[in-house]
Design a protein around this motif. Structure first.
Motif, mmCIF file in Angstrom:
data_model
loop_
_atom_site.group_PDB
_atom_site.id
_atom_site.type_symbol
_atom_site.label_atom_id
_atom_site.label_comp_id
_atom_site.label_asym_id
_atom_site.label_seq_id
_atom_site.Cartn_x
_atom_site.Cartn_y
_atom_site.Cartn_z
ATOM 1 N N GLY A 51 2.837 -10.093 1.543
ATOM 2 C CA GLY A 51 2.086 -9.938 0.611
ATOM 3 C C GLY A 51 0.476 -10.276 0.984
ATOM 4 N N GLY A 52 -0.396 -9.716 0.261
ATOM 5 C CA GLY A 52 -1.706 -10.016 0.790
ATOM 6 C C GLY A 52 -2.716 -9.149 -0.336
ATOM 7 N N ILE A 53 -3.879 -9.298 -0.002
ATOM 8 C CA ILE A 53 -5.054 -8.847 -0.699
ATOM 9 C C ILE A 53 -5.512 -7.448 -0.222
ATOM 10 C CG2 ILE A 53 -5.607 -11.095 -1.315
ATOM 11 C CD1 ILE A 53 -7.808 -10.976 0.886
ATOM 12 N N VAL A 54 -6.074 -6.668 -1.296
ATOM 13 C CA VAL A 54 -6.451 -5.362 -0.781
ATOM 14 C C VAL A 54 -7.837 -5.289 -1.584
ATOM 15 C CG1 VAL A 54 -5.131 -4.497 -2.989
ATOM 16 C CG2 VAL A 54 -5.954 -2.987 -1.140
ATOM 17 N N ALA A 55 -8.489 -4.423 -0.748
ATOM 18 C CA ALA A 55 -10.039 -4.041 -1.350
ATOM 19 C C ALA A 55 -10.258 -2.714 -1.024
ATOM 20 C CB ALA A 55 -11.197 -4.824 -0.629
ATOM 21 N N GLU A 56 -10.822 -1.964 -1.871
ATOM 22 C CA GLU A 56 -11.322 -0.728 -1.698
ATOM 23 C C GLU A 56 -12.856 -0.483 -1.631
ATOM 24 O OE1 GLU A 56 -7.522 1.695 -3.779
ATOM 25 O OE2 GLU A 56 -9.512 1.726 -4.806
ATOM 26 N N GLY A 57 -13.246 0.304 -0.841
ATOM 27 C CA GLY A 57 -14.805 0.591 -0.569
ATOM 28 C C GLY A 57 -15.011 2.071 -0.499
ATOM 29 N N TYR A 58 -16.376 2.197 -0.122
ATOM 30 C CA TYR A 58 -16.692 3.518 0.170
ATOM 31 C C TYR A 58 -16.236 4.686 -0.812
ATOM 32 C CZ TYR A 58 -17.527 7.838 3.066
ATOM 33 O OH TYR A 58 -18.213 9.028 3.402
ATOM 34 N N GLY A 59 -16.951 4.719 -1.933
ATOM 35 C CA GLY A 59 -17.193 5.605 -2.947
ATOM 36 C C GLY A 59 -16.775 4.680 -4.106
ATOM 37 N N HIS A 60 -16.071 3.739 -4.035
ATOM 38 C CA HIS A 60 -15.724 2.881 -5.165
ATOM 39 C C HIS A 60 -15.309 1.493 -4.697
ATOM 40 C CE1 HIS A 60 -11.935 4.988 -4.886
ATOM 41 N NE2 HIS A 60 -11.338 3.952 -5.377
ATOM 42 N N GLY A 61 -15.256 0.708 -5.702
ATOM 43 C CA GLY A 61 -15.040 -0.719 -4.951
ATOM 44 C C GLY A 61 -14.022 -1.248 -6.048
ATOM 45 N N ALA A 62 -12.899 -1.881 -5.399
ATOM 46 C CA ALA A 62 -11.751 -2.537 -6.281
ATOM 47 C C ALA A 62 -11.141 -3.430 -5.386
ATOM 48 C CB ALA A 62 -10.918 -1.519 -6.470
ATOM 49 N N ALA A 63 -10.512 -4.399 -6.199
ATOM 50 C CA ALA A 63 -9.924 -5.547 -5.110
ATOM 51 C C ALA A 63 -8.605 -5.815 -6.095
ATOM 52 C CB ALA A 63 -10.912 -6.813 -5.005
ATOM 53 N N GLY A 64 -7.542 -6.382 -5.289
ATOM 54 C CA GLY A 64 -6.283 -6.785 -5.747
ATOM 55 C C GLY A 64 -5.458 -7.466 -4.863
ATOM 56 N N VAL A 65 -4.107 -7.300 -5.130
ATOM 57 C CA VAL A 65 -2.869 -7.914 -4.357
ATOM 58 C C VAL A 65 -2.076 -6.804 -4.033
ATOM 59 C CG1 VAL A 65 -3.617 -10.009 -5.179
ATOM 60 C CG2 VAL A 65 -1.902 -8.708 -6.452
ATOM 61 N N LEU A 66 -1.054 -6.896 -3.139
ATOM 62 C CA LEU A 66 0.059 -6.177 -2.909
ATOM 63 C C LEU A 66 1.092 -7.077 -2.525
ATOM 64 C CD1 LEU A 66 0.264 -5.547 0.252
ATOM 65 C CD2 LEU A 66 -1.424 -3.978 -0.307
ATOM 66 N N VAL A 67 2.287 -6.685 -2.697
ATOM 67 C CA VAL A 67 3.553 -7.422 -2.251
ATOM 68 C C VAL A 67 4.453 -6.324 -2.091
ATOM 69 C CG1 VAL A 67 3.146 -9.681 -3.749
ATOM 70 C CG2 VAL A 67 4.634 -7.575 -4.685
ATOM 71 N N GLY A 68 5.444 -6.841 -1.050
ATOM 72 C CA GLY A 68 6.859 -5.587 -0.724
ATOM 73 C C GLY A 68 7.626 -6.145 0.303
ATOM 74 N N ALA A 69 8.435 -5.398 0.605
ATOM 75 C CA ALA A 69 9.271 -5.653 1.760
ATOM 76 C C ALA A 69 9.560 -4.762 2.580
ATOM 77 C CB ALA A 69 10.895 -5.872 1.075
ATOM 78 N N ARG A 70 9.761 -5.042 3.836
ATOM 79 C CA ARG A 70 9.812 -4.228 4.958
ATOM 80 C C ARG A 70 11.170 -4.218 5.769
ATOM 81 N NH1 ARG A 70 4.125 -5.551 7.418
ATOM 82 N NH2 ARG A 70 2.649 -3.859 6.895
ATOM 83 N N VAL A 71 11.575 -3.065 6.290
ATOM 84 C CA VAL A 71 13.000 -3.081 6.938
ATOM 85 C C VAL A 71 12.557 -2.375 8.432
ATOM 86 C CG1 VAL A 71 15.287 -2.132 6.926
ATOM 87 C CG2 VAL A 71 14.352 -2.922 4.712
ATOM 88 N N ARG A 72 12.865 -3.190 9.343
ATOM 89 C CA ARG A 72 12.949 -2.473 10.480
ATOM 90 C C ARG A 72 14.123 -2.003 11.061
ATOM 91 N NH1 ARG A 72 8.887 -6.144 10.019
ATOM 92 N NH2 ARG A 72 7.067 -5.736 10.969
ATOM 93 N N PRO A 73 14.873 -0.918 10.860
ATOM 94 C CA PRO A 73 16.088 -0.644 11.090
ATOM 95 C C PRO A 73 16.725 -0.897 12.566
ATOM 96 C CG PRO A 73 15.011 1.272 9.904
ATOM 97 C CD PRO A 73 14.008 0.376 10.444
ATOM 98 N N SER A 74 16.174 -0.701 13.470
ATOM 99 C CA SER A 74 16.752 -1.206 14.765
ATOM 100 C C SER A 74 15.984 -2.434 15.311
ATOM 101 C CB SER A 74 16.421 0.120 15.517
ATOM 102 O OG SER A 74 15.132 0.412 15.741
ATOM 103 N N ARG A 75 15.334 -3.220 14.716
ATOM 104 C CA ARG A 75 14.705 -4.283 15.228
ATOM 105 C C ARG A 75 13.726 -3.747 16.093
ATOM 106 N NH1 ARG A 75 16.947 -9.530 15.023
ATOM 107 N NH2 ARG A 75 15.814 -9.803 17.228
ATOM 108 N N GLY A 76 13.238 -2.417 16.068
ATOM 109 C CA GLY A 76 12.246 -2.019 17.066
ATOM 110 C C GLY A 76 11.040 -1.660 16.293
#
Lengths: 97, 180
Positions: free
Chosen positions: B84-109
């Protein structure tokens, strides 16, 4: 040119499909890409925000359009009870006499 | 000349991502540390924005997206973490928000595949899913450099034109810190 270069890279990466759309930095995808006071339209163009005209036009139009269509209904409802009440009163009076 | 460099940048990003993703296969059994249990990551993304739906479809260079993430492992096999974290957009337009999700590392690599959701909250709203694939390469002690190819699709929000969706596909460069 910048957009096209990015598109080629992402196309090769499989993130976008070929011919997904013409690459054009002049087109918008979101209103926040437009200048202050402009919004992105369904045609992907930045056009002046309809705030001033829309708040008068849309809201005003909605209220104006809504009020007349609502008013007759309300007035007919208002007119209904007196009409309905008079016969009732008359019947009651006749019965008592 | 500058335009040529810009045009080559995504190709370079693609090559680097491929190298990172291919690394676990070559490293094979040398991977004994495994992914971090908890990591912090700062990322910068740039790529292509697109819009579609009713009316004309459009593609253009995206804004620059900056993200700060906390990633916490929750399942060992396959190695899965939530972030989870925060996100900000710049260069051309500005915006801010949040994102969440899940990651899989199939081979632990080094290869990691993620899915989640992003919500831009100010100055206007945008919400939708995201997906990414990429990898991280240790560079020094607890630090690593990461590169992901990430796609975000915005399906609702006040920043969208009527009856349209928007999105962006970006190469995302990150610095990760292995906190645990």
């Amino acid at each position: 040119m910048r957009c096209r270069g990015i598109a080629v890279g992402l196309l090769l990466a499989g993130l976008i499909a070929p011919g997904a759309g013409a690459c054009n930095d002049a087109l918008c995808t979101r209103s926040s890409e437009c200048d202050e006071g402009f919004v992105c339209t369904p045609e992907a163009r930045c056009e002046p925000a309809p705030d001033a005209s829309a708040s008068g036009g849309v809201d005003g139009g909605g209220v104006d359009a809504g009020t007349p269509s609502g008013t007759p209904d309300a007035s007919s409802l208002d007119a209904g009870p007196p009409d309905a009440a008079l016969p009732d009163a008359g019947i009651d009076l006749d019965a008592d006499l | 000349m500058a335009r040529t460099r810009l045009a080559r940048a995504p190709l370079l990003a693609l090559a680097l991502t491929s190298a990172l993703v291919a690394a676990p296969a070559r490293a094979g059994g040398d991977e004994d540390d495994g992914p971090p249990i908890t990591s912090l990551e700062g990322r910068v993304g740039y790529g292509l924005a697109f819009g579609g739906g009713s009316g004309a479809s459009s593609q253009r260079a995206s804004g620059v997206t900056m993200t700060a993430l906390v990633d916490q492992a929750v399942i060992e096999a396959p190695w899965t973490s939530i972030f989870g974290g925060i996100v900000a957009e710049g260069y051309g337009h500005g915006a801010a928000g949040v994102l969440v999700g899940a990651r899989v590392r199939p081979s632990r690599g080094r290869l990691r595949i993620a899915g989640g959701a992003v919500g831009l909250l100010v100055p206007r709203t945008l919400f939708g899913p995201l997906a990414s694939v990429g990898g991280c390469l240790p560079i020094d002690g607890a630090f690593g450099i990461c590169l992901d190819l990430e796609a975000q699709l915005f399906v609702t929000g006040t920043d969208l034109p009527d009856e349209r969706v928007a999105g962006q596909a970006q190469a995302v460069l990150g610095i990760a810190f292995d906190a645990l």
